[in-house]
Design an enzyme around this catalytic site. Structure first.
Site, PDB file in Angstrom:
ATOM      1  N   ASP A   1       0.849  -1.196   0.000  1.00  0.00           N
ATOM      2  CA  ASP A   1       0.000   0.000   0.000  1.00  0.00           C
ATOM      3  C   ASP A   1       0.877   1.236   0.000  1.00  0.00           C
ATOM      4  OD1 ASP A   1      -1.917   1.898   0.225  1.00  0.00           O
ATOM      5  OD2 ASP A   1      -2.946   0.982   1.924  1.00  0.00           O
TER       6      ASP A   1
ATOM      7  N   ASP B   1     -48.193 -18.731   4.813  1.00  0.00           N
ATOM      8  CA  ASP B   1     -48.995 -19.367   5.859  1.00  0.00           C
ATOM      9  C   ASP B   1     -49.502 -18.278   6.794  1.00  0.00           C
ATOM     10  OD1 ASP B   1     -50.266 -21.374   7.178  1.00  0.00           O
ATOM     11  OD2 ASP B   1     -48.557 -21.940   8.426  1.00  0.00           O
TER      12      ASP B   1
ATOM     13  N   ASP C   1     -51.456 -23.794   2.319  1.00  0.00           N
ATOM     14  CA  ASP C   1     -52.242 -24.925   2.777  1.00  0.00           C
ATOM     15  C   ASP C   1     -53.675 -24.781   2.282  1.00  0.00           C
ATOM     16  OD1 ASP C   1     -53.505 -23.065   4.414  1.00  0.00           O
ATOM     17  OD2 ASP C   1     -52.205 -23.512   6.120  1.00  0.00           O
TER      18      ASP C   1
ATOM     19  N   ASP D   1     -93.087  15.571  -6.556  1.00  0.00           N
ATOM     20  CA  ASP D   1     -91.784  16.150  -6.257  1.00  0.00           C
ATOM     21  C   ASP D   1     -91.635  17.449  -7.031  1.00  0.00           C
ATOM     22  OD1 ASP D   1     -88.886  15.865  -5.224  1.00  0.00           O
ATOM     23  OD2 ASP D   1     -88.628  16.216  -7.367  1.00  0.00           O
TER      24      ASP D   1
ATOM     25  N   ASP E   1     -89.513  19.489  -0.587  1.00  0.00           N
ATOM     26  CA  ASP E   1     -89.997  19.485  -1.964  1.00  0.00           C
ATOM     27  C   ASP E   1     -90.819  18.254  -2.296  1.00  0.00           C
ATOM     28  OD1 ASP E   1     -87.936  17.737  -1.733  1.00  0.00           O
ATOM     29  OD2 ASP E   1     -86.811  18.440  -3.473  1.00  0.00           O
ATOM     30  N   ASP E   2     -91.086  17.401  -1.301  1.00  0.00           N
ATOM     31  CA  ASP E   2     -91.919  16.214  -1.507  1.00  0.00           C
ATOM     32  C   ASP E   2     -93.321  16.491  -0.993  1.00  0.00           C
ATOM     33  OD1 ASP E   2     -89.900  14.650  -2.620  1.00  0.00           O
ATOM     34  OD2 ASP E   2     -89.139  14.095  -0.652  1.00  0.00           O
TER      35      ASP E   2
ATOM     36  N   ASP F   1     -96.451   2.187  29.831  1.00  0.00           N
ATOM     37  CA  ASP F   1     -95.811   1.280  30.766  1.00  0.00           C
ATOM     38  C   ASP F   1     -94.568   1.965  31.324  1.00  0.00           C
ATOM     39  OD1 ASP F   1     -95.569  -1.118  32.192  1.00  0.00           O
ATOM     40  OD2 ASP F   1     -94.057  -1.859  30.791  1.00  0.00           O
TER      41      ASP F   1
ATOM     42  N   GLU G   1     -95.476   4.897  36.889  1.00  0.00           N
ATOM     43  CA  GLU G   1     -96.573   4.721  35.926  1.00  0.00           C
ATOM     44  C   GLU G   1     -97.305   6.038  35.691  1.00  0.00           C
ATOM     45  OE1 GLU G   1     -97.257   2.140  34.223  1.00  0.00           O
ATOM     46  OE2 GLU G   1     -96.197   0.486  35.191  1.00  0.00           O
TER      47      GLU G   1
ATOM     48  N   ASP H   1    -101.108  -1.133  32.860  1.00  0.00           N
ATOM     49  CA  ASP H   1    -101.223  -2.356  33.660  1.00  0.00           C
ATOM     50  C   ASP H   1    -101.020  -2.079  35.141  1.00  0.00           C
ATOM     51  OD1 ASP H   1     -98.583  -1.705  33.679  1.00  0.00           O
ATOM     52  OD2 ASP H   1     -97.834  -3.622  32.902  1.00  0.00           O
TER      53      ASP H   1
END
EC number: 3.4.23.-
Length: 1755
Positions: free
Chosen positions: A461, A671, A736, A1346, A1427-1428, A1610, A1652, A1685
């Site tokens: 080196d 699996d 499987d 409508d 509107d109905d 009731d 009641e 009742d």
């Protein structure tokens, strides 16, 4: 195709220029175009396809019909009169008919422009220079094949062109598209070449080789017109012809330029993709070449970004430049300029070394913004600079690499170099050492580095200033030298163990010694040329030898790859041992990592796998020698023993061998594991795993269920991942035979994607061993990780994911590679990994206050999949975060309860390992990181509750039981965070289960009756009832009751001070009861005990006969005979067998139910439907004793962290009594916004329908003159409060139509812009039901209308402005409204006033007083809902008359006229009605529910056991404290609002039998515990199962012509929290149920009778209003009845004895009821409890009873 065309034109006997081409084009050998012509594609398949697609019709045939061809005479063909080219510019006869070319140049053969018919050319005479064409299709061509040449003719004159005349030439195809023109021009040029006209084709410079003649110009012009119709020419060609229609040469020249440009682009791309650079040429030249190519491509519109360019450049680097691939491949923002800086640095260093100059190269890994250090995973980059002369090189620090370099080459057995070798020895591979040369490695080298690139050698080196060696056996005179600082090429420290001498014995028997450093942390042994030069030794790379200055050869140099080596045989061994050398210098930096630490760090993998991984560099950052393996053999990990305990191993080798032939990622195993029980709802219960057969790469995905859609989502995800990330296609998936894999949905998906499913055979689990073994391994790891870390079980999937990450990075003993390496991925950098469950402190980026601590304790789980952060669990916030802002906690304490881990403290090891990462965190802290602790996708694991016992312990510390003052709150900074251990506290969740995640399902102890005695004074009762807190912390309430005790004490664990209650016995005589009342202070009144009041003494009335029918005064409108039979007759009451009446004493009736918890709700007492829906507020103020638990924030116990930080999640105390009214239940959003419906809608068909609806709405707005179109206003001119935002909403109606509506944002409208007193009225549901009931009894026609865009008929008074619709494109303008746009606050009221005025004035109607939107006249009744309109009349013509009047003013559409005598179906305001006049009416919502319920995402069970009733008696809702994080709480509240909203809509429309359950659950909207949600799901499930049920009405047949209006009442006494009672009423008209009500009594009743009475008093006002409505709509007499009742209630109503009223409150209530009954002529009757159908409104009933009471009126 060709034969068909020729058969249609028999006159083409000698061939034609228009003949269809069916074979490949023939080419000549000349190419005057140089570049462009050579690149022209062969005219093969494209031309054949183009001609084969021509039809045989005259308009489009490849051989157009020419009616003049039969007898081509000059006078028979008129000149063309029109065309794309100018008529005055047509060729003259002389120009088109040159001499010597009579046939072709005849005027009759000049093509008609604009190509009205194609000319049929006769073959020229033998003297002609132009080619002839085949006489028939079958005639073989005498020209060369297309493969023989693809070039043009290069002639210099026309004469040379005629010397090689071809006999037959195929013409080019017809041009059919402007886009095909470039390809067509290529074939046309080839046609000219084959016609001996190559010399006239322009060259690359735009000029032809020779001059074109007039005959050739005519030929060129005519053939171009024939085969290139004008309608298919590109625009630029047409532009040229418009100037000069004969300038074909210019067109050819332009086309050749374009082809040349395209060719250059292609060449550039090819060059860029095949770049190669190794330093043999100057770096400047290489950079110039690359940048020129990139600039050229960018200029031509082909953009090459930095990332792609850098990748292409790096891919071509080799030699010493190759390492840049690995140091740069992670740098995402790298530029080409930066890359070339590195290339220049290496080149200059290389050149400088060769010239004996100092060299320097910028480290490419030094990036300014790079926060991580990346390890080079290839062979060394800079340690092999081998110049020929290195004597004068400057000394530098050693630049070596860690042992983390990859090495896949086989080892070498020996090396042998001849002593006489003077020639360079070049080794191409390691096996070249076997050259017959006998020089084996010296036996003194006891350290066998068999993984070296060239074993037994030292790497020379030139860049290393010091010699480094790994073997201790070659170091002489070793000594400690801790002050030496050595760094590698990446500027990382290399720990040095010792310094000594390295002694050489060369082949000339001379000995030399140099200094050497010992370190095991390098990849190769480095021999520094600088140090050799100091002892007069140089490396000669010409002769490849080491020599002295006098030329004496000392040793040969071996060249292997790009580097030079010297054999270690010249080294003299030393007598020092390895332990001695390792102990010479021991410091923190050189201490090896203990094996137990690495074992835990790598997910508790076994030692063999870890060693293989480190040895093969699949785990980076350190190598095998950095680990102390001394304890690995006999080490037993206690967590592994517990977590991985097993019986036996799986059977191996069971899968088929043919699977090994697949490529990576083509064969997957999968699996599913699960379920894991006792987990929070948000945590996954399953996981699905995938394993690649070839690479063994693994994936895991969490699942909450195993439904088909869940599995399909995972399959879609992983297939897309593999396709995009690995460019592979999955071919086979093995699984499987579970139903999740065999279902039809998944099978179709696999079939669609071309994937073969491979299923295991029945009961053959061994064939699925790969997936099963993986699941077992992961589960072993999961149990071990949880056991070791002590984290709660709901984090189990995080442990699975951590294990998967590590397992993918560990090497396999068989392949010696990891799954990541097989997949082509980099190794796992262990420095970025933390042990699972490692305690950390996370930075709080958003603290509550500036003085609040910034750190949040947490536990590290696993690296993030989506970022560079880490997934960390924060127990205090109950969630996980993805962040990099954390600090590792350090501690020395024991880490386990059962095992002593004192000797296994790894803090110092962890610090060393994460040193680089610590610096990254520190830099981030300095730079104030903006990491926002992003919540990860693992938040599904965050839903976990503290154990009740733990919270009780915290409370006991935080709240003093004797101190009356509020507990002090300690912040985190009041105590220093103690040293922590690795293990989380066991108190987090030792045994996680659903019972401690959700409120306990155990009911609290019920009030006990201590003594019930009958006294002589009238039955005195003593009842001791414990005071019960509204919300209890523990599962059970402690109460002790002695039979004689009168003292009672109860402590509320939630109050700030302990409250002592003393029950004071109160005795009374005369028929009253003794009771105990708690003495409480005023502050404690909200926690008072509500005791039962004494029952009404009915002893005196018992002696009197109790009338079932109350005699009352009658008016003239009432029949004189009103009996019980006439009232009850025709009511839908259950049929019961006759039983003798059983009378119970009132005192017994009034005892509280033993199993009724007075503070719990059941689906017998869940309370009122009133619930707040406002959840945005951080703190909700509740009434009564709501308390927010404020717990001290003392966190992290100093001893083994025995307590977590008190959670920040808000504790919500269940307190139904605090809820007063349902403010609003959020409806389900069924509409879409503009961007959802149109802009981003991927459904093309649906998008088109919404676009049509959009334009229809806009046209309607313009038609109605909604705004002023004369002027547009600037936004700055208008007061902002008068500007209303607008938007489009889209929805799909139930009939399938798509609708768009332009609406105003009235929700943000300023209050000054409307009158809040105006109301938008609509018809009440009771009014509609009453009208329908009367219509059935009186045979009325029902007509449904409508009115389109109703609101737009109403003018607007205020000055308001809106933004224009989007299509106008005027976002900065405003328009003024003129009409009441939908959405405005006042629009509904304006429309109501408008239509009301019109109905009254124009239609002669009048509105019924007290009932808005109900109009009537003598014949017609109208119910109006916006509107109905619903019209009721006995005469259909009366309805038609009203319709005619309405149509004069409004756009009225008849939905259903109702004229049929058969069954008619209506859809009226959500009700699906089946009506047959005079017979029956059925009301239901089956279609609507079938559509809506699946959209709620409720887990329906269509095939399971159907619920027989919506609830069961005895099921109580726990009122444990509910603790959820804010987001989870809001999500669940929103879900409850949706579910209860839909249920309420259905219940109040017609399913009155469900009102009790709906009302009960509605009270718990703000308490969405798991139990409440499950009950809500069951209710929705019951609605789904019974969605086909209908409310059935039959026409009544009264004996007398009267209307009978009855209410059945009731009450359930004290069955609601805080002893509130539930009341219910059902209203019937002529025996038909028209409405019902179930609610909690607003007042606390003290007896059954009082409850009641309260129920009846609540029903009377509505009964009177309905009576008025019935009398207005039908003039018959009316009888009003009230059934109950309760005999005691009837007794009080008819009695005149005021002494029965024991107090003022009760007396006023009863007196008022008396007045209402007598004043309104009500007939009060008694009904048996078993027949009381109102019982379903007050409590849950058994299945049998529920069916018995409801099957008469709803089925």
């Amino acid at each position: 195709m060709e034969s068909q065309q020729l058969s249609n034109y028999p006159h083409i006997s000698h061939g034609s220029a228009c003949a269809s081409v069916t074979s490949k084009e023939v080419h000549t050998n000349q190419d005057p175009l140089d570049v462009s012509a050579s690149k022209i594609q062969e005219y093969d398949k494209a031309s054949t396809k183009a001609n084969s697609q021509q039809t045989t019709t005259p308009a489009s045939s490849a051989v157009p019909e020419n009616p003049h061809h039969a007898s081509p005479q000059p006078a028979s063909v008129p000149p063309p009169q029109n065309g794309p080219y100018p008529q005055q510019c047509m060729m003259t006869q002389n120009q088109a008919n040159p001499s010597g070319w009579s046939f072709y140049g005849h005027p009759s053969m000049i093509p008609y422009t604009p190509y009205q018919m194609s000319p049929m050319y006769f073959p020229p005479g033998p003297q002609s220079q132009f080619p002839q064409y085949p006489s028939s299709v079958g005639t073989p061509l005498s020209t060369p094949s297309p493969e023989s040449g693809n070039t043009f003719t290069d002639s210099s004159s026309a004469d040379s062109d005629m010397t090689s005349t071809k006999k037959y030439v195929r013409p080019p195809p017809m041009l059919t598209s402007p886009n095909d023109f470039p390809n067509w021009v290529k074939t046309y040029i080839k046609f000219l070449q084959n016609s001996n006209l190559g010399g006239i084709i322009p060259t690359v410079n735009g000029k032809p080789v020779r001059q074109i003649t007039d005959d050739e110009l005519t030929f060129l012009y005519n053939t171009f017109q024939i085969f290139a119709p004008s309608q298919f020419l590109p625009t630029w060609v047409k532009d040229i012809l418009s100037v000069d229609y004969t300038d074909i040469m210019k067109i050819l020249s332009k086309s050749i330029e374009k082809m040349q440009s395209d060719t250059q682009e292609a060449n550039d791309i090819v060059t860029l993709a095949n770049l190669q650079y190794n330093g043999s040429t100057p770096a400047d030249a290489f950079e110039t070449k690359v940048t020129n190519i990139i600039d050229r491509l960018n200029n031509n519109g082909i953009h090459i970004n930095n990332k792609v360019a850098c990748q292409l450049i790096m891919r071509g680097l080799s030699g010493e430049y190759k390492f840049l691939r690995y140091t740069r491949h992670r740098h995402l923002n790298m530029t080409v300029a930066e890359l070339f800086l590195d290339i220049h640095a290496i080149y200059e260093e290389q050149q400088g070394s060769r010239n004996s100059k100092p060299n320097y190269r910028r480290n490419p890994s030094d990036e300014k913004n790079d926060s991580r250090s990346y390890t080079n995973t290839t062979k060394p980059k800079v340690i092999a600079r081998n110049p020929q002369k290195t004597n004068n090189s400057k000394s530098k620090t050693a630049r070596a690499h860690n042992v983390s370099t990859s090495n896949n080459s086989p080892s070498t057995d020996n090396d042998s170099i001849s002593k006489s070798t003077t020639e360079p020895i070049q080794l191409n591979n390691k096996h070249d050492l076997h050259l017959g040369q006998k020089l084996t490695e010296s036996t003194v080298n006891h350290t066998n580095h068999s993984d070296d690139e060239l074993p037994g050698h030292l790497l020379l080196d030139s860049g290393a200033s010091r010699t480094l060696i790994r073997s201790a056996h070659h170091i002489h005179s070793a000594s400690s030298n801790p002050d030496i600082n050595v760094v590698d090429a990446q500027k990382r420290n290399i720990p040095i163990n010792a310094i000594g001498d390295l002694q050489f014995h060369f082949q000339d028997n001379t000995k030399t010694s140099i200094k050497v450093l010992h370190t095991p942390n390098i990849a190769y042994d480095l021999l520094s040329l600088n140090e050799l030069a100091a002892v007069d030794i140089t490396a000669c790379f010409t002769k490849n030898v080491l020599e002295r200055s006098d030329g004496t050869v000392l040793a040969p140099i071996v060249k292997y790859g790009d580097f030079y080596w010297v054999s270690k045989k010249y080294l003299l061994p030393s007598n020092i041992s390895v332990p001695t050398i390792n102990n010479v210098h021991t410091s923190e930096s050189t201490r090896k990592y203990p094996y137990p630490f690495i074992h835990r760090m790598l997910a508790h993998a076994n030692a063999q796998t870890i060693r293989y991984s480190l040895k093969n560099n699949t785990i980076t950052y350190f190598n095998e020698s950095d680990v102390d393996w001394s304890s690995a053999i006999d080490y037993q990990c206690p967590d592994c023993l517990i977590g991985k305990s097993t019986k036996h191993r799986h059977i191996k080798g069971s899968r088929l061998k043919y699977q090994n032939s697949y490529e990576p990622f083509q064969y997957l195993h999968t699996d599913i594991f699960g379920p894991v029980h006792n987990l929070p709802k948000s945590a996954p219960s399953y996981f699905i795993s995938f394993t690649d057969e070839t690479t063994k790469f693994r994936w895991v995905y969490p699942l909450h269920d195993r439904r088909e859609d869940s599995i399909l989502d995972v399959f879609t995800t992983i297939l897309a991942f593999i396709k995009n990330q690995f460019q592979a296609s999955v071919l086979v998936i093995q699984m499987d035979r579970g139903s999740e894999y065999t279902n039809r949905t998944l099978h179709k998906f696999l079939e669609k994607n071309g994937i073969t499913p491979c299923y295991t055979t029945t009961a053959d689990s061994r064939a699925h061993g790969v997936a099963e073994r993986l699941n077992r391994t992961l589960l072993d790891d999961c149990r071990t990780q949880l056991q070791c870390s002590g984290l709660p079980n709901h984090l189990w999937f995080s442990a699975i994911e951590f294990s998967t990450i590590v397992r993918n990075s560990l090497a396999s003993p068989k392949s010696k590679k990891s799954a990541r390496q097989h997949a082509g991925l980099a190794g796992l950098d262990i420095s970025t990994l933390l042990p699972f469950g490692q305690p950390v402190i996370v930075n709080d980026h958003n603290p509550n206050s500036k003085i609040h601590p910034r750190g949040i304790p947490g536990y590290a789980l696993h690296p993030s999949r989506n970022s560079y952060g880490y997934i960390i669990y924060l127990p205090s916030l109950k969630k996980t975060v993805d962040t990099t802002n954390y600090v590792i906690l350090q501690g020395k304490e024991s880490r386990l309860d059962q095992f002593n881990y004192d000797a296994l403290t790894f803090d110092e090891d962890l610090n060393r390992l994460t040193a680089s990462y610590h610096s990254f965190i520190a830099s981030n802290e300095i730079q104030q990181s903006n990491d926002l602790n992003i919540e990860s996708d693992h938040d599904f694991q965050s839903d976990i509750e503290l154990h009740p016992e733990q919270l009780r312990n915290v409370l006991s510390k935080a709240v003093s039981p004797t101190d009356s003052t509020p507990p002090s709150t300690h912040t985190e900074d009041s105590k220093r965070v103690s040293k922590t251990n690795i293990r989380a506290p066991r108190e987090v969740d030792p045994n996680i289960s659903e019972s401690n995640i959700l409120p306990s399902k155990k009911r609290s102890s019920t009030p006990q009756i201590s003594d019930i005695e009958s006294t002589g004074s009238g039955g005195m009762h003593r009842l001791d009832v414990p005071l019960l807190a509204p919300m209890s912390q523990s599962n059970t309430h402690e109460s002790s009751h002695a039979s004689k005790s009168k003292d009672f004490r109860h402590s509320d664990s939630y109050s700030d001070n302990e409250t002592n209650h003393t029950n004071v016995p109160i005795s009374s005589t005369g028929g009253t009861n003794n009771k105990t009342v708690p003495q409480t202070s005023e502050q404690e009144t909200e926690k008072r005990i509500i005791h039962r009041s004494p029952s009404i003494d009915t002893s005196s009335s018992e002696s009197n006969s109790l009338h079932h029918v109350v005699p009352i005064k009658t008016s003239d409108t009432c029949p004189k005979e009103n009996t019980e039979e006439s009232i009850i007759a025709d009511l839908p009451l259950p049929d019961l067998p006759p039983e003798p009446p059983t009378e119970l004493s009132d005192s017994f009736k009034e005892l509280p139910p033993i199993n009724s918890h007075q503070t719990n709700s059941s689906l017998g007492g869940i309370g009122d439907s009133n619930a707040y829906t406002t959840i945005n507020s951080k703190k909700r103020s509740l009434e009564d004793n709501e308390t927010e638990i404020k717990v001290s924030r003392d966190t992290w116990n100093t001893k083994n962290m025995r307590s977590l930080e008190p959670p920040r999640s808000k504790k919500r105390i269940h307190l139904i009594a605090a809820v007063k009214a349902v403010k609003s239940i959020k409806p389900i959003r069924t509409t879409l916004r503009y961007d959802e419906a149109i802009t981003y809608n991927k459904d093309i068909k649906e998008k088109e329908k919404y676009i049509q609806a959009y334009h229809k709405e806009v046209n309607q707005l313009l038609k109605m003159k909604t705004w002023d179109t004369d002027r547009y206003y600037d936004r700055k001119e208008i007061d902002p409060k008068r500007v209303i935002n607008s938007m489009f909403i889209f929805n799909r109606k139930r009939d399938g139509t798509h609708k768009a509506r332009f609406v105003a944002r009235g929700d943000i409208q300023h209050p000054d812009t409307y009158d809040p007193g105006m109301q938008s009225n609509t018809v009440h549901h009771y009014a509609l039901m009453t009208s329908l009931s009367l219509a059935l009894d009186n045979n009325y026609y029902i007509t449904q209308l409508d009115i389109s865009s109703a609101y737009l008929y109403a003018d607007i008074k205020e000055e308001l402005y809106i933004r224009p619709p989007p299509h106008l494109g005027m976002n900065d303008k405003l328009i003024r409204l003129k009409k009441s746009l939908y959405g405005l606050k006042q629009s509904g009221a304006n429309w109501y006033e408008t239509i009301k005025s019109y109905l009254i004035k124009q239609c002669g109607m009048e509105e019924v007083r007290g009932w808005s939107c109900v109009f009537k006249n003598s014949q017609v009744t109208i119910c109006l809902f916006v509107d109905d309109m619903i019209l009721f009349s006995k005469d259909l013509n009366a309805n038609k008359k009203i319709i005619t009047t309405l149509k004069k003013q409004y756009d009225t559409k008849i939905i259903n006229l109702g004229e049929s005598d058969n069954e008619i179906q209506y859809d009226i305001l959500g009700l699906e009605i089946k009506y047959q006049r005079g017979k029956y009416m059925k009301l239901g919502m089956e279609n609507s529910l079938t559509e809506k319920i699946p959209k709620l995402n409720v887990p329906l069970n269509p095939k399971g056991r159907k619920l027989s009733a919506p609830g069961q008696p005895g099921l109580y809702i726990d009122q444990q404290e509910l603790e959820l994080e804010e987001d989870d709480y809001k999500m669940k509240v929103h879900e409850m609002q949706k579910l209860i909203g839909l249920a309420s809509y259905v219940g109040y429309k017609f399913r009155f039998d469900l009102l009790y359950y709906i009302n009960t659950l509605a009270q718990h909207i703000l308490f969405p515990s798991k139990q409440v949600l499950d009950m809500t799901y069951e209710l929705i499930q019951f609605i789904w199962n019974t969605r086909d049920k209908q409310l059935i009405w039959h026409k009544s047949k009264p004996v007398k012509p009267t209307n009978k209006l009855v209410v059945i009442s009731d009450a359930s006494y004290g069955n609601q929290p805080y002893y509130k009672s539930q009341i219910g009423n059902i209203y019937l008209l002529n025996g038909k149920v028209i409405g019902g009500k179930s609610t909690k009594a607003s007042l606390t009743c003290t007896s059954t009778t009082e409850a009641e009475i309260h129920a009846i008093s609540e029903s009377v006002p509505l009964l009177n209003n309905l009576s008025h409505l019935v009398q207005e709509l039908n003039k018959k007499p009316i009888t009003k009845g009230l059934l109950t009742d309760s005999k005691s209630t009837i007794s009080i109503i008819i009695s005149n004895n005021e002494e029965k009223f024991r107090n003022r409150f009760f007396g006023t209530k009863a007196m008022r009821l008396r007045d209402e009954v007598s004043g309104n002529h009500l007939h009060v009757c008694y009904i048996e409890t078993k027949k009381n159908i109102a019982d379903v409104m007050t409590k849950p009933l058994p299945i049998k009873t529920f069916k018995l009471l409801t099957n008469k009126w709803i089925h």
